[in-house]
Motif scaffolding. Structure first.
Motif, short mmCIF file in Angstrom:
data_model
loop_
_atom_site.label_atom_id
_atom_site.label_comp_id
_atom_site.label_asym_id
_atom_site.label_seq_id
_atom_site.Cartn_x
_atom_site.Cartn_y
_atom_site.Cartn_z
N GLU A 1 0.98 -1.24 0.00
CA GLU A 1 0.18 -0.10 0.09
C GLU A 1 0.94 1.35 -0.01
O GLU A 1 1.86 1.19 0.65
CB GLU A 1 -0.99 -0.03 1.23
CG GLU A 1 -1.89 1.11 1.38
CD GLU A 1 -2.33 1.28 2.98
OE1 GLU A 1 -2.93 2.29 3.22
OE2 GLU A 1 -2.17 0.31 3.58
N TYR A 2 0.67 2.32 -0.93
CA TYR A 2 1.24 3.45 -0.74
C TYR A 2 0.99 4.61 0.51
O TYR A 2 -0.23 4.57 0.74
CB TYR A 2 1.03 4.10 -2.04
CG TYR A 2 1.40 5.77 -2.03
CD1 TYR A 2 2.78 6.09 -1.80
CD2 TYR A 2 0.42 6.84 -2.14
CE1 TYR A 2 3.16 7.38 -1.70
CE2 TYR A 2 1.02 8.09 -2.26
CZ TYR A 2 2.06 8.29 -1.99
OH TYR A 2 2.47 9.52 -1.99
N LYS A 3 1.88 4.76 1.03
CA LYS A 3 1.56 5.54 2.26
C LYS A 3 2.42 6.98 2.20
O LYS A 3 3.58 7.03 1.96
CB LYS A 3 2.56 5.14 3.33
CG LYS A 3 1.77 3.59 4.03
CD LYS A 3 1.06 4.13 4.91
CE LYS A 3 0.45 2.67 5.61
NZ LYS A 3 -0.38 3.21 6.88
N PRO A 4 1.64 8.19 1.46
CA PRO A 4 2.20 9.42 1.54
C PRO A 4 2.77 9.78 2.66
O PRO A 4 2.93 9.59 3.83
CB PRO A 4 1.06 10.20 1.37
CG PRO A 4 -0.14 9.41 1.23
CD PRO A 4 -0.03 8.04 1.74
N GLY A 5 4.24 10.55 2.16
CA GLY A 5 5.29 10.73 3.47
C GLY A 5 5.80 9.34 3.85
O GLY A 5 6.39 9.62 5.19
N LEU A 6 5.73 8.18 3.51
CA LEU A 6 6.20 6.96 3.95
C LEU A 6 5.90 6.83 5.62
O LEU A 6 6.80 6.35 6.23
CB LEU A 6 7.75 7.04 3.83
CG LEU A 6 8.33 6.90 2.41
CD1 LEU A 6 9.89 6.85 2.32
CD2 LEU A 6 7.53 5.79 1.38
N GLU A 7 4.72 7.37 5.91
CA GLU A 7 4.49 7.34 7.19
C GLU A 7 4.39 5.93 7.89
O GLU A 7 3.55 5.06 7.31
CB GLU A 7 2.91 7.96 7.59
CG GLU A 7 2.80 8.08 9.01
CD GLU A 7 1.34 8.62 9.56
OE1 GLU A 7 0.69 9.30 8.53
OE2 GLU A 7 1.26 8.84 10.41
N GLY A 8 5.15 5.65 8.87
CA GLY A 8 5.11 4.21 9.51
C GLY A 8 5.97 3.43 8.95
O GLY A 8 6.09 2.26 9.52
N ILE A 9 6.65 3.69 7.72
CA ILE A 9 7.37 2.43 7.15
C ILE A 9 8.85 2.71 7.36
O ILE A 9 9.38 3.78 7.22
CB ILE A 9 7.42 2.79 5.58
CG1 ILE A 9 5.93 3.12 5.09
CG2 ILE A 9 7.93 1.75 4.70
CD1 ILE A 9 5.39 2.38 4.07
N PRO A 10 9.40 1.62 7.78
CA PRO A 10 10.86 1.79 8.42
C PRO A 10 11.75 1.87 7.31
O PRO A 10 11.39 1.08 6.26
CB PRO A 10 10.99 0.52 9.06
CG PRO A 10 9.72 -0.32 9.13
CD PRO A 10 8.87 0.16 8.16
N ALA A 11 12.68 2.88 7.12
CA ALA A 11 13.65 2.86 6.19
C ALA A 11 14.96 2.31 6.51
O ALA A 11 15.84 2.16 5.66
CB ALA A 11 13.77 4.65 5.61
N ALA A 12 15.02 2.04 7.83
CA ALA A 12 16.43 1.21 8.13
C ALA A 12 16.27 0.75 9.74
O ALA A 12 15.25 1.16 10.19
CB ALA A 12 17.57 2.75 8.14
N GLU A 13 17.42 0.00 9.77
CA GLU A 13 17.40 -0.64 11.24
C GLU A 13 18.50 0.45 11.67
O GLU A 13 19.65 0.54 11.21
CB GLU A 13 18.02 -1.77 11.22
CG GLU A 13 17.02 -2.84 10.69
CD GLU A 13 17.01 -4.25 11.01
OE1 GLU A 13 16.30 -5.10 11.03
OE2 GLU A 13 18.54 -4.62 10.93
N SER A 14 18.27 0.98 13.03
CA SER A 14 19.07 1.84 13.56
C SER A 14 19.47 1.81 15.00
O SER A 14 18.50 1.57 15.78
CB SER A 14 18.62 3.19 13.06
OG SER A 14 19.65 4.21 13.64
N ASN B 1 14.16 11.32 10.42
CA ASN B 1 13.37 12.66 10.02
C ASN B 1 13.71 12.69 8.55
O ASN B 1 14.57 11.98 7.86
CB ASN B 1 13.77 13.74 10.66
CG ASN B 1 15.24 13.84 11.00
OD1 ASN B 1 15.83 14.37 9.96
ND2 ASN B 1 15.48 13.38 12.07
N ALA B 2 13.04 13.77 7.95
CA ALA B 2 13.50 14.01 6.61
C ALA B 2 14.68 14.25 5.93
O ALA B 2 15.41 13.63 5.06
CB ALA B 2 12.56 15.13 5.93
N SER B 3 15.46 15.17 6.87
CA SER B 3 16.99 15.13 6.61
C SER B 3 17.96 14.16 6.86
O SER B 3 18.85 13.71 5.77
CB SER B 3 17.49 16.50 7.14
OG SER B 3 17.30 16.51 8.78
#
Ligand code: CMC
Length: 378
Positions: free
Chosen positions: A5-18, A190-192
Motif C-alpha cells: 500500500e502506498y503511504k504518503p510521506g512513508l508514514e510508519g514505513i521503516p527505512a532502516a534498522e538503527s 526525519n526528512a533530512s
C-alpha cells in the motif's frame, strides 16, 4: 513481488534498522544510544554527545580530550572557501550558503576511502569543526565584515557564539547554547536524516551527504519552522491577539508553526527543556514579551488541538532562546544544522556498515502507449 500500500510521506514505513536514537511519541521519550535526552542535556556536552552518537558509546576522558583537540585543530576554513563564500549574495539565505559551502568542502577533501576508519574519523572531525565556522563567516561577510578566526581557548559552543558576534559570550549563554546543540543533534528517521542516508547509500563522499541533508532541513515543514515561529509570534503581536489570531488561522486551515509532529503526540521533551532554558536566559538577561505570547498560544492551541495530539515541537521555544542570544532569525536553521551534523554523520557511518543503495519503487499512475504528437500538430 507484492505491491505494498502506498503511504504518503512513508508514514510508519521503516527505512532502516538503527541503534542511534529512539523516540516514543506517546510518552514523549527521546533517547540517544539508549540514554534519555534529559540526562544528556543535564550532564553531557554537545561534543561528548556527538561522540556517543557517532561511535556508539560515551567517550572516556582521554577519548573525549583527543576528539575535542582534533576538532579545535580543524576549526579554520581554507581562505579559498572563505573567498568563495565572499562571492555569495548577501541577500541569499544562510541555509543556501551553508549547503553550498558544505558541498564545496568535498572539492578540497575529495579522497574517498569509505572503508578506512581514519578517513571516516577525519571527515567527521572536519565537518563538525568547520560547519560552525562557515555559518559564522557567512554572517559576518554578508554584513561586509571580515570573518573572525576561531579561538582555540574557547569551547565548541562559546567559540561559535564568539565567531558570530565578535564578543566572548557569557558562560551561561554558552552553556545553554551547547545544550541546544545537544537537543538538536539527532532525531531518528526525519526528512533530512533520510536524505542523508539515501545520499550515503550511493557511497558518495560525506560532504555531499551533509550538503543534501542541509538542503532538506531548510524547508519550513522541517528545520525552517523555528524561523517561522518567531515571524508568527511577531505577527500575533500581543497576548490579547492570540485567540483571535488562532481562530483565524484555524478557519483558514493554516498550520501553526512549532506545533505538531509526525511521531510525538504529546509535548516534545526537547520543547520542555528549551522552555526551561529560555526562562533561565530571561531571568539573567531580561524578559521577552514574545515569550508571554508563546505561553498563551500554547494554552490556546492545547484547548483546540490537544485531541489531535498537536503540541509544541522542538522548534517552538528554540527561536526564543536564540533570539535572546542575539542570533539573527535566519540563522536559526543553520544553527539547527550545526547540531544535526552529528546525527547525520552517525547515520552516514551506520549506513556504510550495512549498505544497500536506496531504490524504492513507485505506483505508476500515467498512461501507456501514448502517441508522440509531432510538434506542429500539438
Ligand atoms: N497546526 C495546526 N494543525 C496541525 C498542525 C499544526 N502545526 N500540525 C498538524 N496539524 C493537523 C493537520 O491539519 C491534520 O489535521 P486533519 O487530520 O484534521 O487534517 C493533522 O493534524 C495531521 O497533520 P499532518 O500534516 O498530516 O501531520 P504530518 O505528520 O504529516 O506533519 C508536521 C507533521 C510537523 C509537518 C506538521 O505538524 C506541521 O506542518 N507542523 C508545523 C511545522 C513545524 O512546526 N515543523 C517542525 C517539525 S519538528 C522539527 C523538525 O522536524 O524539523
Amino acid at each position: 513481488m507484492t505491491v505494498c500500500e502506498y503511504k504518503p510521506g512513508l508514514e510508519g514505513i521503516p527505512a532502516a534498522e538503527s541503534s542511534i536514537s529512539y523516540v516514543d511519541g506517546q510518552q514523549g521519550i527521546l533517547e540517544y544510544r539508549g540514554i534519555r535526552i534529559e540526562e544528556l542535556a543535564e550532564t553531557s556536552t554537545f561534543l561528548e554527545t556527538s561522540y556517543l552518537l557517532i561511535w556508539g558509546t560515551l567517550p572516556t576522558t582521554d577519548e573525549l580530550t583527543k576528539f575535542e583537540d582534533e576538532i579545535r585543530f580543524h576549526r579554520r576554513i581554507k581562505y579559498r572557501i572563505r573567498d568563495m563564500m565572499k562571492c555569495f549574495p548577501e541577500t541569499g539565505h544562510p541555509m543556501d550558503a551553508l549547503q553550498a559551502s558544505a558541498a564545496a568542502l568535498g572539492l578540497f577533501y575529495s579522497r574517498r576511502a569509505l572503508d578506512n576508519p581514519a578517513y571516516i574519523r577525519e571527515a567527521v572531525v572536519r565537518l563538525l569543526a568547520k560547519i560552525p565556522t562557515m555559518v559564522a563567516a557567512f554572517e559576518l561577510m554578508r554584513k561586509g565584515n571580515d570573518p573572525v578566526r576561531p579561538r582555540d581557548d574557547l569551547g565548541y559552543a562559546a567559540n561559535f557564539l564568539y565567531m558570530l558576534t565578535e564578543r566572548e559570550p557569557d558562560p551561561l549563554a554558552a552553556r545553554i547554547f551547547d545544550i541546544c546543540l545537544t537537543l538538536h543533534a539527532e532525531h531518528t528517521m526525519n526528512a533530512s536524516t533520510f536524505s542523508a542516508r539515501v545520499t550515503a547509500s550511493t557511497l558518495t563522499d560525506p560532504y555531499a551527504v551533509v550538503a543534501s541533508a542541509v538542503g532538506t532541513l531548510a524547508g519550513p515543514l522541517h528545520g525552517g519552522a523555528n524561523e517561522e515561529v518567531i515571524t508568527m509570534l511577531e505577527e500575533i503581536g500581543s497576548v490579547e491577539n492570540v485567540r483571535p489570531w488562532l481562530e483565524n488561522c484555524l478557519e483558514r486551515k493554516s498550520k501553526i508553526m512549532g506545533f505538531g509532529h509526525r511521531v510525538y503526540k504529546v509535548k516534545d521533551p526537547r520543547a520542555t527543556i528549551l522552555q526551561n532554558l529560555a526562562e533561565q536566559l530571561f531571568e539573567k538577561f531580561g524578559h521577552d514579551k514574545y515569550y508571554d505570547i508563546a505561553l498563551e498560544l500554547e494554552r490556546a492551541v492545547e484547548e483546540k488541538l490537544a485531541h489531535k495530539g498537536i503540541y509544541p515541537n522542538v522548534d517552538y521555544y528554540s527561536g526564543l532562546v536564540y533570539r535572546k542570544m542575539g542570533i539573527p532569525t535566519d540563522l536559526f536553521t543553520p544553527v539547527f544544522a550545526i547540531a544535526r551534523v552529528a546525527g547525520w554523520l552517525a547515520h552516514w557511518k551506520e549506513q556504510l556498515g550495512e549498505n544497500r543503495i536506496f531504490r524504492p519503487t513507485q505506483i505508476y499512475t500515467g498512461s501507456h502507449n501514448a502517441p508522440c504528437i509531432p510538434i506542429e500538430e500539438r
